[in-house]
Design an enzyme around this catalytic site. Structure first.
Site, mmCIF file in Angstrom:
data_model
loop_
_atom_site.group_PDB
_atom_site.id
_atom_site.type_symbol
_atom_site.label_atom_id
_atom_site.label_comp_id
_atom_site.label_asym_id
_atom_site.label_seq_id
_atom_site.Cartn_x
_atom_site.Cartn_y
_atom_site.Cartn_z
ATOM 1 N N HIS A 207 96.794 -90.485 93.741
ATOM 2 C CA HIS A 207 96.832 -91.912 93.419
ATOM 3 C C HIS A 207 96.997 -92.230 91.938
ATOM 4 C CE1 HIS A 207 92.691 -91.157 92.248
ATOM 5 N NE2 HIS A 207 92.721 -92.293 91.589
HETATM 6 C C1 UD1 Z 1 91.090 -97.260 89.883
HETATM 7 C C2 UD1 Z 1 90.621 -96.571 88.592
HETATM 8 C C3 UD1 Z 1 90.815 -95.066 88.729
HETATM 9 C C4 UD1 Z 1 90.159 -94.537 89.994
HETATM 10 C C5 UD1 Z 1 90.711 -95.307 91.182
HETATM 11 C C6 UD1 Z 1 90.081 -94.842 92.482
HETATM 12 C C7 UD1 Z 1 90.892 -97.838 86.505
HETATM 13 C C8 UD1 Z 1 91.711 -97.972 85.286
HETATM 14 N N1 UD1 Z 1 91.383 -97.018 87.450
HETATM 15 O O1 UD1 Z 1 92.487 -97.032 89.987
HETATM 16 O O2 UD1 Z 1 90.231 -94.427 87.607
HETATM 17 O O3 UD1 Z 1 90.457 -93.165 90.122
HETATM 18 O O4 UD1 Z 1 90.416 -96.702 90.989
HETATM 19 O O5 UD1 Z 1 90.640 -95.489 93.584
HETATM 20 O O6 UD1 Z 1 89.861 -98.446 86.598
HETATM 21 N N2 UD1 Z 1 94.318 -102.215 95.667
HETATM 22 C C9 UD1 Z 1 94.184 -102.702 96.927
HETATM 23 N N3 UD1 Z 1 92.905 -102.883 97.398
HETATM 24 C C10 UD1 Z 1 91.795 -102.628 96.668
HETATM 25 C C11 UD1 Z 1 91.961 -102.137 95.379
HETATM 26 C C12 UD1 Z 1 93.220 -101.938 94.877
HETATM 27 O O7 UD1 Z 1 95.149 -102.946 97.619
HETATM 28 O O8 UD1 Z 1 90.675 -102.816 97.182
HETATM 29 C C13 UD1 Z 1 95.690 -101.989 95.143
HETATM 30 C C14 UD1 Z 1 96.185 -103.181 94.360
HETATM 31 O O9 UD1 Z 1 97.539 -103.315 94.614
HETATM 32 C C15 UD1 Z 1 95.982 -102.787 92.919
HETATM 33 C C16 UD1 Z 1 96.202 -101.276 92.998
HETATM 34 O O10 UD1 Z 1 95.690 -100.881 94.272
HETATM 35 O O11 UD1 Z 1 96.840 -103.431 92.068
HETATM 36 C C17 UD1 Z 1 95.484 -100.535 91.918
HETATM 37 O O12 UD1 Z 1 94.092 -100.867 91.897
HETATM 38 P P1 UD1 Z 1 93.268 -100.731 90.512
HETATM 39 O O13 UD1 Z 1 91.831 -100.987 90.740
HETATM 40 O O14 UD1 Z 1 93.949 -101.527 89.450
HETATM 41 O O15 UD1 Z 1 93.506 -99.233 90.108
HETATM 42 P P2 UD1 Z 1 93.396 -97.892 90.965
HETATM 43 O O16 UD1 Z 1 94.717 -97.243 90.986
HETATM 44 O O17 UD1 Z 1 92.704 -98.118 92.277
#
Ligand code: UD1
Length: 371
Positions: free
Chosen positions: A216
């Site tokens: 991821h």
């Molecule tokens: C975040 C953390 C990363 C961790 C990961 C675990 C930061 C910078 N990154 O990355 O260190 O390893 O979480 O999962 O804090 N999304 C959904 N549903 C959710 C959450 C996210 O659909 O409940 C999608 C959204 O499109 C979002 C994307 O995932 O834009 C990324 O989510 P985000 O929290 O920004 O970063 P992660 O890649 O999950």
């Protein structure tokens, strides 16, 4: 002896945080001198990325949910900061405990410190030395203002000392992630969990030997070229071994956008709760991952691990554990996969990864607050 218990805020926002706060929260219940409240920033919000962990990890619903949601780094961090400042103003916690390296970690530590609230960072001092990772920036900023550093491995201590942090504020306590792992593994093994209810139950039963994959990181899945190369390596490995792959929402989105194709021997699963994920990876031949936590958890259980990254902030897993840092080049990934089983035979578990870290954390806090 203080008359009033101290109020501690325990911050969680994204998936890997929930596993870390669970044992800290449970341990807090043994200390009447402390009232511990969980603050969920809402960085992760989907049922399967957030709520399932509260059900799964034996922790109560958060006392506060800041509902920050997704967005750019600036937007997400800002939303968390604004909402968290309000809660701190109302509640006046004595200490804010942040874990790991996600945006919520940085946001809440900065807010707390500017309000003169003591900040404790669990999993402090880890460094990948790669400033293209948002997590590395979060680690550096958080540690620059932290009062109490809780360190999981020797490299964390060395990094903090090199950065000039006072030795007396650094506490080598082991790893709360492993507290959670040991606890959850015990529940699985003692039959507390009906594994037949898992959606992957028959998949596991029908495929004796398999690999387990998580992927991821933005650096792997947000780059089309990199994602295709990694998928190519995985499709080759899948010719030998079926691969079980719970897919993160970011990865699913990018795979669809780029048209990445996976072999039909790579079984795409929804994001899993902790128990179901553990149920699969603990018996895997090899774990392939770009996650931070799984590098450590596989080392704790002696499971071969191939890390699909160029660097790791958790070097102990490579030096003495089961982890091989494969990078993201196809040949290197396949080579690491072939070598991983042999490497795991001589691996060992780092000191203090014994399931008792949360207790040590609270003991330090009690001493520091003279409770
Ligand atoms: C975040 C953390 C990363 C961790 C990961 C675990 C930061 C910078 N990154 O990355 O260190 O390893 O979480 O999962 O804090 N999304 C959904 N549903 C959710 C959450 C996210 O659909 O409940 C999608 C959204 O499109 C979002 C994307 O995932 O834009 C990324 O989510 P985000 O929290 O920004 O970063 P992660 O890649 O999950």
């Amino acid at each position: 002896m203080m008359l009033k218990p101290i109020k501690a805020f325990l911050i969680a926002g994204a998936r890997p945080n929930f596993m870390k706060i669970a044992p800290i929260f449970r341990a807090s219940l043994r200390y009447p001198e402390v009232v511990c409240k969980i603050v969920h920033t809402g960085q992760h919000y989907d049922q399967e990325m957030s709520q399932v962990f509260f059900d799964d990890l034996d922790i109560p619903q958060p006392a506060f949910n800041l509902e920050s949601g997704s967005g750019s780094h600036a937007l997400q961090t800002a939303k968390i900061m604004i909402a968290f400042e309000n809660i701190c103003e109302q509640e006046k916690p004595d200490i804010v405990i942040v874990v790991g390296d996600v945006n919520s970690t940085l946001a809440c530590s900065v807010v707390a410190k500017k309000m003169w609230i003591t900040v404790a960072h669990v999993e402090a001092g880890l460094r990948s030395f790669d400033l293209t990772m948002p997590e590395e920036i979060n680690r550096l900023v958080t540690d620059s203002i932290t009062d109490y550093f809780y360190v999981t491995e020797e490299s964390g201590l060395e990094n903090l000392l090199r950065e000039g942090k006072p030795r007396e504020r650094i506490h080598c306590v082991g790893h709360v992630m492993i507290d959670n792992l040991i606890y959850q593994k015990y529940l699985l093994e003692k039959g507390d969990v009906d594994v037949k209810t898992f959606s992957s139950y028959s998949l596991k039963a029908e495929n004796g030997v398999y690999a387990f994959l998580t992927l991821h990181r933005p650096s792997n899945v947000d780059s089309k070229k990199k994602f295709f190369e990694i998928a190519d390596a995985l499709n080759t490995i899948a010719e030998k071994r079926p691969i079980f792959f719970p897919v993160h929402p970011r990865t699913r989105k990018r795979a669809n956008e780029f048209g990445v194709e996976f072999s039909d021997r790579i079984f795409l699963l929804p994001p899993l709760n902790f128990k179901e994920s553990l149920y699969l990876w603990k018996d895997a031949e090899v774990v392939l991952t770009d996650s931070g936590g799984l590098q450590e958890e596989t080392t704790a259980l002696g499971i071969p691990c191939v890390t699909l990254r160029e660097n790791t902030e958790r070097p102990v897993t490579v030096e003495i554990g089961t982890n091989i840092l494969a990078g993201t080049n196809k040949e290197n990934i396949i080579k690491a996969y072939c070598e991983s089983i042999e490497k795991a035979k001589t691996a060992s578990v780092p000191p203090l990864w014994d399931g008792k870290t949360s207790e040590r954390i609270w003991k330090v806090i009690k001493e520091c607050f003279e409770l």
